[in-house]
Scaffold this motif. Structure first.
Motif, PDB file in Angstrom:
ATOM      1  N   UNK A   8       0.788  -1.282  -0.048  1.00 51.62           N
ATOM      2  CA  UNK A   8       0.031   0.032   0.152  1.00 51.62           C
ATOM      3  C   UNK A   8       0.718   1.174   0.040  1.00 51.62           C
ATOM      4  N   UNK A   9       1.805   1.250  -0.916  1.00 52.41           N
ATOM      5  CA  UNK A   9       2.569   2.446  -1.128  1.00 52.41           C
ATOM      6  C   UNK A   9       1.703   3.172  -2.235  1.00 52.41           C
ATOM      7  N   UNK A  10       2.154   4.216  -2.780  1.00 48.29           N
ATOM      8  CA  UNK A  10       1.422   5.301  -3.658  1.00 48.29           C
ATOM      9  C   UNK A  10       0.860   4.309  -4.882  1.00 48.29           C
ATOM     10  N   UNK A  11       1.738   3.337  -5.434  1.00 51.28           N
ATOM     11  CA  UNK A  11       1.620   2.557  -6.717  1.00 51.28           C
ATOM     12  C   UNK A  11       0.328   1.739  -6.224  1.00 51.28           C
ATOM     13  N   UNK A  12       0.451   0.815  -5.211  1.00 49.02           N
ATOM     14  CA  UNK A  12      -0.690   0.094  -4.773  1.00 49.02           C
ATOM     15  C   UNK A  12      -2.112   0.550  -4.617  1.00 49.02           C
ATOM     16  N   UNK A  38       7.496   4.341   0.909  1.00 48.14           N
ATOM     17  CA  UNK A  38       8.666   5.287   1.106  1.00 48.14           C
ATOM     18  C   UNK A  38       8.065   6.673   1.552  1.00 48.14           C
ATOM     19  N   UNK A  39       6.879   7.173   1.233  1.00 49.77           N
ATOM     20  CA  UNK A  39       6.171   8.404   1.209  1.00 49.77           C
ATOM     21  C   UNK A  39       5.835   8.519   3.117  1.00 49.77           C
ATOM     22  N   UNK A  40       6.789   9.165   3.501  1.00 45.69           N
ATOM     23  CA  UNK A  40       6.496   9.211   4.970  1.00 45.69           C
ATOM     24  C   UNK A  40       6.607  10.876   5.299  1.00 45.69           C
ATOM     25  N   UNK A 404       4.352  10.837  -9.954  1.00 44.45           N
ATOM     26  CA  UNK A 404       3.631  11.079 -10.867  1.00 44.45           C
ATOM     27  C   UNK A 404       3.543   9.880 -12.092  1.00 44.45           C
ATOM     28  N   UNK A 405       4.794   9.253 -12.042  1.00 46.66           N
ATOM     29  CA  UNK A 405       4.959   8.066 -12.962  1.00 46.66           C
ATOM     30  C   UNK A 405       4.475   6.878 -12.210  1.00 46.66           C
ATOM     31  N   UNK A 406       4.543   6.720 -10.891  1.00 47.30           N
ATOM     32  CA  UNK A 406       3.963   5.536 -10.251  1.00 47.30           C
ATOM     33  C   UNK A 406       2.367   5.728 -10.434  1.00 47.30           C
TER      34      UNK A 406
END
Ligand SMILES: Cc1cc2nc3c(=O)[nH]c(=O)nc-3n(C[C@H](O)[C@H](O)[C@H](O)COP(=O)(O)OP(=O)(O)OC[C@H]3O[C@@H](n4cnc5c(N)ncnc54)[C@H](O)[C@@H]3O)c2cc1C
Length: 421
Positions: A8-12, A38-40, A404-406
Motif C-alpha cells: 500500500x505504497x502510492x502505486x498499490x 517510502x512516502x513518509x 507522478x510516474x507511479x
C-alpha cells in the motif's frame, strides 16, 4: 475477478483507486501499520519533516487523484522551479528557460555555445553511460556543472555508472521523436521552462496515500505482510501468516528484494534477477536554520569536496518553518550511511553552514538502506524478469520512480485489468 495487490505504497493505493472506479474487485495487503511506503511525513519537535519525496509534480494523473479525493484545499504549490548547483564554491542558479540560460554563471560562453552542436552528434546508444551521453552531446562543462549534478542528484547516483537504457529511456524516446535533444529542450525553454508545478500538502506528501487509504480502507489490510504468492487451479493465493487470499490476478508493488522473496517458488528465474537490482543507500538529515534564500534547493558538483549530495529547501518551497533536508551517501559514498547519527548530523550541518552561510541545528537523522533505484548495470537483470500470466509487477523497477510516474503506471494497469475482467 479479484485483483490482489501487494503493498500500500502510492502505486498499490493509486491502483486500488482506479480499480475501484472501474468497479473491479480488489484487496490490498500491506506489511506496515500505515499506508504510503517510502512516502513518509511527520512531525519532530513540531517541525513537519519528509522522509521520502520532498515534493511531487502536479501532472495530469496526480491532478486527477487530487480532484477525486477532494484534496485541492490542502495542496501547497512551490512556485517557479528555482534550483541551484553548488559549483566553484558558490550557489549558482540552474537555467530552465532561454533567458536563464543566457544569464547563468554556471556556464562560460564557450560552454553555452557547445550546446548548439548537439543536433550534429550521433544518437544515444543504449549501453553508453549517462555521463558519456551528456558530455558528447552538450559538452564537458554542461555535464560537469549542470546535468551531472542535477541528474546525479535526483537519483543519488553517479551518471558515470548509469547506462542510458536504464537511466535515460525517456530521453532516448524524445531523441527518436525529434531527431535531437536540443529541439525539445528549446521548445520547453521557450515556453518559459514550465512543467507541472511542484506541490506538497499542508500536512506533507503522505497526505496523498493516507487519503487514498481512508477512501478505500475497507479493501486494504494493514499489518498483513504477504509471505508468498502461490499458483492454484483457478488463479493465485496470497499467503500471509494468518490467512490466505484467493485472487485471479496479482500485482506486486514491493521493493525488488521483497518481490524476489515472494516470487521465489512461482517464478524462480525472475526472482533471482530481481534480487540483483541495486538501490542507492541514503541518509537524510533534517536541519533547522534561518536563511532568506528562495528556491527548491541545491545539488552539489562532484568535485567540490563535500559529502552532501543535495539539499531540499522545505522552508522556502512550502513555508516549513526553517526546515532543510540534506541527502548524504548515495552511489558516490554508500559507506557514509553506516556512520552514527552524530557524525551524519555534524557533516550535514557543517557543510550546510559553509554553503548557506547560516547556522543549522540537527532535527533528525534517518537512513534508507534501499533508497533510490541505482539504474546501473545491475538493472540488466530486468531482461530475465518474466511473470506468469496474471502476475504483474508495478513499481520503480517497471517504470520511473517519481510519484507522478507511479500514479500513471497504476492508472494504465487498472485500465488493462478492467479490460480483462
Ligand atoms: C528518499 C526518497 C526521495 C524521493 N523523492 C522523490 C521526489 O521528490 N519526487 C518524486 O516524485 N518521487 C520521489 N521519490 C520516489 C517515490 O517516492 C517512490 O518511487 C514511490 O513513492 C514508490 O512507491 P511504490 O508504491 O511503488 O513503492 P513503495 O513506496 O516501496 O511501496 C511498497 C509497499 O510495499 C509494502 N511491503 C513490503 N513488503 C511487503 C510484504 N511482504 N507484504 C505486503 N506489503 C509489503 C511496503 O511496506 C510499502 O508500503 C523519492 C523516493 C525516496 C526513497
Amino acid at each position: 475477478m479479484t485483483v490482489g495487490i501487494v503493498g500500500a505504497g502510492i502505486t498499490g493505493l493509486a491502483l486500488a483507486h482506479h480499480l475501484d472506479k472501474g468497479e473491479v474487485e480488489y484487496v490490498v495487503l500491506e506489511a506496515d501499520d500505515e499506508p504510503g511506503g517510502v512516502i513518509r511525513s511527520g512531525r519532530v519537535n513540531g517541525y513537519l519533516l519528509e522522509w521520502g519525496p520532498q515534493r511531487l509534480r502536479r501532472t495530469n494523473p496526480v491532478d486527477e487523484l487530487i480532484t477525486d479525493l477532494g484534496l485541492d484545499d490542502e495542496v501547497i504549490e512551490a512556485g517557479d522551479t528555482k534550483l541551484f548547483v553548488y559549483a566553484n564554491g558558490a550557489l549558482r542558479r540552474a537555467p530552465f528557460s532561454i533567458e536563464e540560460f543566457g544569464h547563468t554563471d554556471l556556464l562560460s560562453w564557450r560552454g553555452k555555445l557547445d550546446v548548439l552542436k548537439e543536433p550534429q552528434t550521433a544518437p544515444a546508444e543504449p549501453d553508453e553511460t549517462a555521463a558519456k551521453l551528456f558530455t558528447r552531446k552538450f559538452g564537458e562543462e554542461v555535464y560537469e556543472n549542470l546535468l551531472g549534478p542535477l541528474f546525479g542528484g535526483t537519483y543519488g547516483s553517479e551518471p558515470e555508472r548509469m547506462p542510458v537504457e536504464h537511466a535515460l529511456s525517456g530521453v532516448m524516446k524524445l531523441e527518436q521523436k525529434y531527431g535531437s535533444l536540443l529541439e525539445p529542450a528549446l521548445k520547453r525553454a521557450m515556453a518559459g521552462g514550465t512543467s507541472a508545478p511542484a506541490i506538497s500538502f499542508e500536512e506533507g506528501v503522505q497526505t496523498l496515500p493516507e487519503t487514498l487509504y481512508d477512501a478505500h480502507a475497507e479493501n486494504v489490510r494493514l499489518e498483513t505482510p504477504v509471505t508468498e504468492v502461490r499458483e492454484t487451479e483457478d488463479g493465485y493465493v496470497l499467503e500471509t501468516d494468518a490467512e490466505e487470499f484467493a485472487v485471479n490476478e496479482v500485482v506486486v508493488t514491493t521493493p525488488a528484494a521483497v518481490s524476489a522473496d515472494l516470487l521465489a517458488t512461482l517464478a524462480p528465474t525472475a526472482a533471482s534477477a530481481l534480487e540483483r537490482l541495486n538501490y542507492n543507500p541514503l541518509a537524510l538529515v533534517h536541519l533547522r536554520a534561518d536563511c532568506d534564500r528562495d528556491g527548491f534547493g541545491y545539488q552539489v558538483r562532484n568535485d567540490e569536496g563535500l559529502d552532501t549530495l543535495g539539499v531540499s529547501w522545505n522552508a522556502s518551497m512550502f513555508g516549513r518553518d526553517g526546515v532543510y533536508t540534506v541527502f548524504l551517501g548515495g552511489m558516490r559514498n554508500p559507506e557514509l550511511v553506516e556512520e552514527d547519527d552524530e557524525t551524519l548530523g555534524s557533516i550535514a550541518a557543517t557543510e550546510f553552514e559553509k554553503v548557506m552561510d547560516a547556522e543549522a541545528d540537527v532535527l533528525n537523522v534517518a537512513r534508507l538502506r534501499r533508497g533510490f533505484p541505482a539504474y546501473d548495470t545491475s538493472w540488466d537483470a530486468l531482461d530475465e524478469v518474466r511473470m506468469p500470466e496474471g502476475v504483474h509487477l508495478a513499481t520503480n523497477y517497471t517504470a520511473r520512480m517519481g510519484v507522478p510516474s507511479r500514479i500513471r503506471e497504476a492508472r494504465q494497469l487498472a485500465e488493462s485489468l478492467a479490460n480483462r475482467a
